[in-house]
Design a protein around this motif. Structure first.
Motif, PDB file in Angstrom:
ATOM      1  N   ALA A  35       1.048  -1.125  -0.048  1.00 55.59           N
ATOM      2  CA  ALA A  35      -0.005   0.061  -0.181  1.00 55.59           C
ATOM      3  C   ALA A  35       0.894   1.278   0.054  1.00 55.59           C
ATOM      4  CB  ALA A  35      -0.986  -0.012   1.166  1.00 55.59           C
ATOM      5  N   LYS A  37      -0.012   4.914  -0.370  1.00 60.33           N
ATOM      6  CA  LYS A  37      -0.111   6.100  -0.215  1.00 60.33           C
ATOM      7  C   LYS A  37       0.872   6.850   0.631  1.00 60.33           C
ATOM      8  CE  LYS A  37      -3.162   4.932   3.864  1.00 60.33           C
ATOM      9  NZ  LYS A  37      -3.536   3.392   3.614  1.00 60.33           N
ATOM     10  N   ASN A  58      -4.360   4.619  -3.080  1.00 58.01           N
ATOM     11  CA  ASN A  58      -5.894   4.892  -2.602  1.00 58.01           C
ATOM     12  C   ASN A  58      -6.141   6.124  -3.301  1.00 58.01           C
ATOM     13  OD1 ASN A  58      -4.466   3.744  -0.474  1.00 58.01           O
ATOM     14  ND2 ASN A  58      -6.285   3.992   0.648  1.00 58.01           N
ATOM     15  N   ILE A  81      -7.076   0.630  -4.215  1.00 60.79           N
ATOM     16  CA  ILE A  81      -7.593   0.055  -2.924  1.00 60.79           C
ATOM     17  C   ILE A  81      -8.409   1.136  -1.940  1.00 60.79           C
ATOM     18  CG2 ILE A  81      -5.618  -1.846  -2.749  1.00 60.79           C
ATOM     19  CD1 ILE A  81      -4.328   0.095  -0.705  1.00 60.79           C
ATOM     20  N   MET A 163     -13.386  -7.664  -0.558  1.00 57.87           N
ATOM     21  CA  MET A 163     -12.291  -6.958   0.254  1.00 57.87           C
ATOM     22  C   MET A 163     -12.783  -6.485   1.409  1.00 57.87           C
ATOM     23  SD  MET A 163     -11.208  -3.640   1.115  1.00 57.87           S
ATOM     24  CE  MET A 163     -10.112  -2.328   0.443  1.00 57.87           C
ATOM     25  N   ILE A 165     -11.515  -3.987   5.277  1.00 60.00           N
ATOM     26  CA  ILE A 165     -10.596  -3.499   6.272  1.00 60.00           C
ATOM     27  C   ILE A 165     -10.999  -3.819   7.630  1.00 60.00           C
ATOM     28  CG2 ILE A 165      -9.421  -1.452   7.338  1.00 60.00           C
ATOM     29  CD1 ILE A 165     -10.237   0.059   4.766  1.00 60.00           C
ATOM     30  N   MET A 206      -3.634  -6.013   7.051  1.00 60.78           N
ATOM     31  CA  MET A 206      -2.820  -4.957   6.854  1.00 60.78           C
ATOM     32  C   MET A 206      -1.640  -5.154   7.868  1.00 60.78           C
ATOM     33  SD  MET A 206      -6.109  -1.977   6.285  1.00 60.78           S
ATOM     34  CE  MET A 206      -4.935  -0.943   7.293  1.00 60.78           C
ATOM     35  N   SER A 207      -0.701  -3.952   7.932  1.00 51.78           N
ATOM     36  CA  SER A 207       0.386  -4.318   8.843  1.00 51.78           C
ATOM     37  C   SER A 207       0.017  -4.737  10.189  1.00 51.78           C
ATOM     38  CB  SER A 207       1.121  -2.919   9.041  1.00 51.78           C
ATOM     39  OG  SER A 207       1.674  -2.413   7.820  1.00 51.78           O
ATOM     40  N   ARG A 222      -2.550  -6.528   2.205  1.00 50.30           N
ATOM     41  CA  ARG A 222      -2.225  -5.076   1.765  1.00 50.30           C
ATOM     42  C   ARG A 222      -1.530  -4.458   2.988  1.00 50.30           C
ATOM     43  NH1 ARG A 222      -7.848  -5.441   2.032  1.00 50.30           N
ATOM     44  NH2 ARG A 222      -7.719  -3.874   3.720  1.00 50.30           N
ATOM     45  N   VAL A 223      -0.051  -4.301   2.803  1.00 52.70           N
ATOM     46  CA  VAL A 223       0.840  -3.914   3.808  1.00 52.70           C
ATOM     47  C   VAL A 223       1.423  -2.487   3.317  1.00 52.70           C
ATOM     48  CG1 VAL A 223       2.788  -4.478   5.212  1.00 52.70           C
ATOM     49  CG2 VAL A 223       0.862  -6.290   4.522  1.00 52.70           C
ATOM     50  N   GLY A 224       1.264  -1.474   4.383  1.00 50.87           N
ATOM     51  CA  GLY A 224       2.267  -0.394   3.928  1.00 50.87           C
ATOM     52  C   GLY A 224       3.187   0.016   4.914  1.00 50.87           C
ATOM     53  N   THR A 225       2.566   0.212   6.265  1.00 46.29           N
ATOM     54  CA  THR A 225       3.619   0.934   7.158  1.00 46.29           C
ATOM     55  C   THR A 225       4.669  -0.244   7.666  1.00 46.29           C
ATOM     56  OG1 THR A 225       1.743   1.806   8.236  1.00 46.29           O
ATOM     57  CG2 THR A 225       3.581   1.726   9.577  1.00 46.29           C
ATOM     58  N   ARG A 231       3.311   6.530   7.953  1.00 39.32           N
ATOM     59  CA  ARG A 231       3.091   7.694   7.129  1.00 39.32           C
ATOM     60  C   ARG A 231       2.854   9.111   7.850  1.00 39.32           C
ATOM     61  NH1 ARG A 231       0.420   3.068   5.430  1.00 39.32           N
ATOM     62  NH2 ARG A 231      -1.429   3.275   7.016  1.00 39.32           N
ATOM     63  N   TRP A 239      -9.884   7.677   4.675  1.00 45.49           N
ATOM     64  CA  TRP A 239     -11.078   6.621   5.190  1.00 45.49           C
ATOM     65  C   TRP A 239     -12.108   7.550   5.687  1.00 45.49           C
ATOM     66  CZ3 TRP A 239      -8.058   2.533   8.254  1.00 45.49           C
ATOM     67  CH2 TRP A 239      -7.218   2.033   7.506  1.00 45.49           C
TER      68      TRP A 239
HETATM   69  C1  LIG Z   1      -3.047   2.096   4.006  1.00 47.99           C
HETATM   70  C2  LIG Z   1      -3.837   0.926   3.599  1.00 47.99           C
HETATM   71  C3  LIG Z   1      -3.500  -0.356   3.761  1.00 47.99           C
HETATM   72  C4  LIG Z   1      -2.241  -0.587   4.558  1.00 47.99           C
HETATM   73  O1  LIG Z   1      -2.068  -0.087   5.723  1.00 47.99           O
HETATM   74  P1  LIG Z   1      -0.992  -0.415   7.059  1.00 47.99           P
HETATM   75  O2  LIG Z   1      -1.525  -0.465   8.056  1.00 47.99           O
HETATM   76  O3  LIG Z   1       0.124   0.796   6.574  1.00 47.99           O
HETATM   77  O4  LIG Z   1      -0.246  -1.545   6.340  1.00 47.99           O
HETATM   78  C5  LIG Z   1      -4.233  -1.529   3.557  1.00 47.99           C
HETATM   79  N1  LIG Z   1      -5.357  -1.198   2.937  1.00 47.99           N
HETATM   80  C6  LIG Z   1      -5.882  -0.074   2.498  1.00 47.99           C
HETATM   81  C7  LIG Z   1      -7.423   0.215   2.012  1.00 47.99           C
HETATM   82  C8  LIG Z   1      -5.174   1.083   2.964  1.00 47.99           C
HETATM   83  O5  LIG Z   1      -5.815   2.356   2.733  1.00 47.99           O
END
Ligand SMILES: *Cc1c(COP(=O)(O)O)cnc(C)c1O
Length: 249
Positions: A35, A37, A58, A81, A163, A165, A206-207, A222-225, A231, A239
């Motif tokens: 992810a 963003k 995003n 996403i 999908m 969250i 997610m993370s 879906r992994v970002g952090t 961020r 959101w």
């Molecule tokens: C930001 C985001 C993620 C990743 O989130 P982290 O907690 O940073 O891993 C996953 N899915 C969606 C829809 C996001 O907006």
């Protein structure tokens, strides 16, 4: 090591492998989507150099800004996403191969209109609000099957799965409940055998919760952090209810 993103990426991959082993799943059945963003291009480049190929954005604007660089890497694939406003549909269908966040009929109509113009089809997932939190987008679980059926009538849209969250800052049990709910919706919708509808993809985790999501059946996490670090902007920026500019219809 000089590439911190690579170290983080490898750590996430190891955790994914362990979660697969713990739940008797094959590593090949779970994809890692990064992810991106707010993540600057240098970090994306590090991720690509470390072998990452699947990215999720995003916002249409960020997607457009990042695309020229990403195009240099032929194996790279983009998914969308985030919350998708109907007036951004045109920008998004140009760049992505899967939209994870279709949560209302009106968006399906806008996609169908644009895709018809371009003589294209698009793979989509239906986003479900399994935590019932006001701050989250997504169709409530009770409405998911009906929305899938309605969207399946658009021949430009290929429905590939669901999908969600998971509930954030919650107990493990609460988060797992979200993932189980999505899995059970997948089963229920499959049983209805809507024409042209496939239900093979579950995008969840997610993370903070991707291992639990894998144990509950995720096929894309879906992994970002965990890969790119914290961020600058809070997730509510992406959101929040206030962003619901084109409503629920
Ligand atoms: C930001 C985001 C993620 C990743 O989130 P982290 O907690 O940073 O891993 C996953 N899915 C969606 C829809 C996001 O907006």
């Amino acid at each position: 090591m000089s590439n911190p993103v690579e170290e983080n990426l490898n750590a996430v991959r190891r955790r994914m492998e362990r979660a697969c082993q713990a739940s008797g799943r094959s590593v090949a059945d779970v994809k890692l989507l990064l992810a991106t963003k707010t993540v600057p291009l240098e970090k994306l480049q590090m991720a690509m150099q470390a072998g990452a190929t699947l990215f999720g954005e995003n916002k249409a604007q960020e997607l457009r800004d990042k695309f020229p660089l990403m195009r240099q890497y032929s194996e790279v694939e983009w998914h969308f996403i985030g919350h998708l406003q109907t007036n951004k549909v045109k920008d998004v269908v140009k760049y992505v191969t899967l939209i994870h966040s279709v949560d209302r009929l009106k968006l399906g109509q806008a996609l169908d209109r644009q895709l018809n113009k371009e003589n294209k089809t698009m793979d989509i997932l239906v986003q479900v609000n399994t935590s019932y939190e006001e701050s989250k987008f997504g169709i409530p679980p009770e409405g998911a099957a009906e929305l899938v059926e309605q969207l399946s009538r658009f021949e430009t849209l290929n429905i590939k799965g669901l999908m969600t969250i998971g509930k954030l800052n919650a107990t493990n049990d609460e988060t797992r409940h979200c993932f189980r709910l999505l899995k059970s919706l997948q089963t229920q919708i499959r049983e209805q055998q809507f024409p042209r509808v496939e239900m093979d993809i579950l995008s969840m985790g997610m993370s903070g919760d991707f291992e639990a999501a894998i144990e509950e059946g995720a096929t894309i996490v879906r992994v970002g952090t965990s890969v790119f670090g914290q961020r600058d902007l809070p997730d509510s920026y992406y959101w929040n209810e206030n962003l619901r500019q084109d409503g629920g219809g």
